[in-house]
Design an enzyme around this catalytic site. Structure first.
Site, PDB file in Angstrom:
ATOM      1  N   GLY A   2       0.821  -1.203   0.000  1.00  0.00           N
ATOM      2  CA  GLY A   2       0.000   0.000   0.000  1.00  0.00           C
ATOM      3  C   GLY A   2       0.851   1.247   0.000  1.00  0.00           C
ATOM      4  O   GLY A   2       2.069   1.195   0.200  1.00  0.00           O
ATOM      5  N   HIS A   9       0.489   7.156   8.230  1.00  0.00           N
ATOM      6  CA  HIS A   9       1.161   8.133   7.356  1.00  0.00           C
ATOM      7  C   HIS A   9       0.204   9.265   6.954  1.00  0.00           C
ATOM      8  O   HIS A   9       0.568  10.437   6.975  1.00  0.00           O
ATOM      9  CB  HIS A   9       1.642   7.459   6.059  1.00  0.00           C
ATOM     10  CG  HIS A   9       2.843   6.582   6.224  1.00  0.00           C
ATOM     11  ND1 HIS A   9       3.970   6.969   6.914  1.00  0.00           N
ATOM     12  CD2 HIS A   9       3.098   5.328   5.756  1.00  0.00           C
ATOM     13  CE1 HIS A   9       4.868   5.990   6.866  1.00  0.00           C
ATOM     14  NE2 HIS A   9       4.354   4.985   6.183  1.00  0.00           N
ATOM     15  N   HIS A  54       7.763   6.553   9.686  1.00  0.00           N
ATOM     16  CA  HIS A  54       8.238   5.261  10.181  1.00  0.00           C
ATOM     17  C   HIS A  54       9.038   5.488  11.469  1.00  0.00           C
ATOM     18  O   HIS A  54       9.820   6.441  11.545  1.00  0.00           O
ATOM     19  CB  HIS A  54       9.127   4.576   9.130  1.00  0.00           C
ATOM     20  CG  HIS A  54       8.381   4.191   7.883  1.00  0.00           C
ATOM     21  ND1 HIS A  54       8.916   4.324   6.619  1.00  0.00           N
ATOM     22  CD2 HIS A  54       7.132   3.684   7.718  1.00  0.00           C
ATOM     23  CE1 HIS A  54       8.035   3.899   5.729  1.00  0.00           C
ATOM     24  NE2 HIS A  54       6.948   3.519   6.365  1.00  0.00           N
ATOM     25  N   HIS A 109      -1.290   1.015   9.096  1.00  0.00           N
ATOM     26  CA  HIS A 109       0.010   1.660   8.882  1.00  0.00           C
ATOM     27  C   HIS A 109      -0.130   2.846   7.923  1.00  0.00           C
ATOM     28  O   HIS A 109       0.370   3.948   8.212  1.00  0.00           O
ATOM     29  CB  HIS A 109       0.970   0.602   8.313  1.00  0.00           C
ATOM     30  CG  HIS A 109       2.329   1.090   7.949  1.00  0.00           C
ATOM     31  ND1 HIS A 109       3.453   0.817   8.710  1.00  0.00           N
ATOM     32  CD2 HIS A 109       2.774   1.823   6.892  1.00  0.00           C
ATOM     33  CE1 HIS A 109       4.517   1.369   8.126  1.00  0.00           C
ATOM     34  NE2 HIS A 109       4.133   1.983   7.019  1.00  0.00           N
ATOM     35  N   GLU A 110      -0.828   2.648   6.809  1.00  0.00           N
ATOM     36  CA  GLU A 110      -0.937   3.719   5.808  1.00  0.00           C
ATOM     37  C   GLU A 110      -1.763   4.895   6.332  1.00  0.00           C
ATOM     38  O   GLU A 110      -1.466   6.054   6.021  1.00  0.00           O
ATOM     39  CB  GLU A 110      -1.531   3.179   4.501  1.00  0.00           C
ATOM     40  CG  GLU A 110      -0.682   2.116   3.804  1.00  0.00           C
ATOM     41  CD  GLU A 110       0.730   2.587   3.484  1.00  0.00           C
ATOM     42  OE1 GLU A 110       0.950   3.805   3.353  1.00  0.00           O
ATOM     43  OE2 GLU A 110       1.631   1.721   3.384  1.00  0.00           O
ATOM     44  N   ASP A 144      11.613  10.027  13.870  1.00  0.00           N
ATOM     45  CA  ASP A 144      10.219  10.057  13.408  1.00  0.00           C
ATOM     46  C   ASP A 144       9.468  11.235  14.015  1.00  0.00           C
ATOM     47  O   ASP A 144       8.254  11.323  13.897  1.00  0.00           O
ATOM     48  CB  ASP A 144       9.502   8.740  13.708  1.00  0.00           C
ATOM     49  CG  ASP A 144       9.320   8.504  15.208  1.00  0.00           C
ATOM     50  OD1 ASP A 144       9.951   9.248  16.011  1.00  0.00           O
ATOM     51  OD2 ASP A 144       8.565   7.607  15.587  1.00  0.00           O
ATOM     52  N   VAL A 152       8.711  11.931  17.004  1.00  0.00           N
ATOM     53  CA  VAL A 152       7.827  11.562  18.119  1.00  0.00           C
ATOM     54  C   VAL A 152       8.720  11.203  19.301  1.00  0.00           C
ATOM     55  O   VAL A 152       9.663  10.426  19.156  1.00  0.00           O
ATOM     56  CB  VAL A 152       6.927  10.360  17.735  1.00  0.00           C
ATOM     57  CG1 VAL A 152       6.150   9.866  18.943  1.00  0.00           C
ATOM     58  CG2 VAL A 152       5.972  10.739  16.603  1.00  0.00           C
TER      59      VAL A 152
HETATM   60 ZN   LIG Z   1       5.091   3.144   5.684  1.00  0.00          ZN
END
Ligand SMILES: [Zn+2]
Length: 387
Positions: free
Chosen positions: A161, A207, A213, A203-204, A227, A229
């Site tokens: 994806g 984003h 990631h 996961h997508e 990332d 975070v």
């Molecule tokens: Zn990814």
């Protein structure tokens, strides 16, 4: 010469894809801003995102069933509310697990007010259409400010994806493309082994809501790549094709390999962190605030189409708001939150009503007026936002 080199590189990439599954094709921005105000993750009601699935199929197999898509909705609502199985989260990370307080519905109405099932099916003669521009004209995006558009389209067998970061794409291409083999947990997904539990879309969407990631912005992971975070330690492995069972160290700290934003197998992914939640909630307050204000989850009603004359004001409201049913008497007044909970109910409405909303969680609400002698589809609906 340049063209020839590029073509060679592309073919090389394709051959690499053919040898090993690439979990995610999202193009991450080169840099990001840390979210320093973690309070954005508090004082808000659950946000329900309206999702439109565009199933664009070249073969009958790719025209996946409604039930396969519904299993994907279930996975999203478990993962983003942290009610999924988290038994593989090590003790050291258990306090970092966050309920992102985001839910997902199949859209019930299109931007023009017409009804939809949330699943739009379009045949195509194109093969591997998920990598082609024509995808976006074959099944055009619907109001990507207020809807999450997910194209289910053949990505060619190497890629699961891909998503667009906030602001990274024009509205007609903003959203997610996912291969039909990795949607949900049944149908084609049941034939998969590593990516068979619906975590590709989890996961997508991470984003899509501005998460990078955990191993950073480099393709293979790096201790010097962040990332943005705070509570996700830097890691230098992607864990692609892997499913660890214990503590894994890199970059002088324990890796949060069970985070949804690594490349581990679906069975190993089980958490977002509090910092990631803050980052996603911040996105829903800023660059993707239209998603939080959408009424795409609310079914179309006959009365609404007729533009019944009911006024709700002020809107947005803070401590109180008024409802003025100028076109007559209603048997029932119901106010429901964006996630479907009734917060106010009253019978026999024919004059101005003042609603004290001081104690309601902030967010989107629907004011629903209905008469008993009308069928279930006949009702008047108004949106109101409490700030
Ligand atoms: Zn990814």
């Amino acid at each position: 010469m340049i063209t020839k080199i590029s073509t060679t590189c592309f073919l090389l990439l394709l051959s690499l894809f053919a040898r090993s599954q690439t979990h995610c094709g999202t193009l991450q921005p080169a840099d990001g801003e840390p979210i320093t105000d973690l309070s954005v993750a508090q004082n808000r009601d659950i946000i329900t995102v309206s999702v439109l699935f565009h199933v664009v199929y070249n073969t009958d197999e790719q025209n996946i069933s409604d039930s396969q898509i519904l299993t994907q909705l279930d996975v999203l609502n478990e993962d983003f509310r942290a009610i999924n199985d988290q038994t593989n989260v090590p003790v050291g990370f258990q306090d970092d697990v966050a309920d992102a307080e985001i839910e997902f519905c199949l859209a019930q109405r299109l931007p023009d007010g017409t009804a939809t099932t949330g699943i739009i099916r379009t045949p195509t003669t194109e093969t591997i259409i998920g990598l082609k521009q024509v995808l976006y004209t074959t099944s055009p995006a619907a109001d990507s400010e207020h809807y999450l558009n997910v194209w289910v389209a053949d990505l060619g067998g190497g890629l699961n994806g891909t998503a667009t970061f906030p602001g990274a794409a024009t509205p007609d291409k903003d959203g997610i493309v996912i291969d039909p083999h990795f949607v949900g947990t049944t149908g084609l997904a049941a034939e998969e082994t590593r990516y068979n539990l619906g975590r590709t879309l989890t996961h997508e969407i991470g984003h899509y809501l501005d998460l990078f990631h955990v191993f950073g912005t480099t393709s293979g992971g790096s201790c010097s790549s962040d990332d943005f975070v705070e509570d996700t330690p830097n890691g230098e492995n992607t864990y692609l094709g892997d499913c660890p069972t214990g503590i894994e160290f890199s970059c002088n700290s324990s890796d949060m390999w069970m985070n949804f934003m690594y490349f581990t197998d679906d069975a190993c992914m089980s958490m977002f962190s509090a910092g990631q939640k803050a980052r996603m909630q911040n996105t829903l307050l800023t660059t993707r605030s239209g998603l939080a204000e959408s009424n795409g989850c609310l079914p179309v009603s006959t009365r609404e189409v007729e533009q019944a004359n009911v006024t709700v004001f002020p809107n947005p409201a803070q401590n109180l708001f008024k409802i003025l049913p100028a076109d007559g008497k209603y048997d029932r007044l119901q106010i429901i939150s964006g996630r479907g909970e009734t917060v106010f109910f009253r019978n026999n409405i024919d004059v101005e009503i003042t609603v004290d909303c001081t104690d309601f969680p902030r967010g989107l609400y629907f004011v629903i007026l209905k008469n008993e002698n009308e069928n279930e589809n006949e009702r008047t609906v108004r949106r109101i936002i409490l700030q």
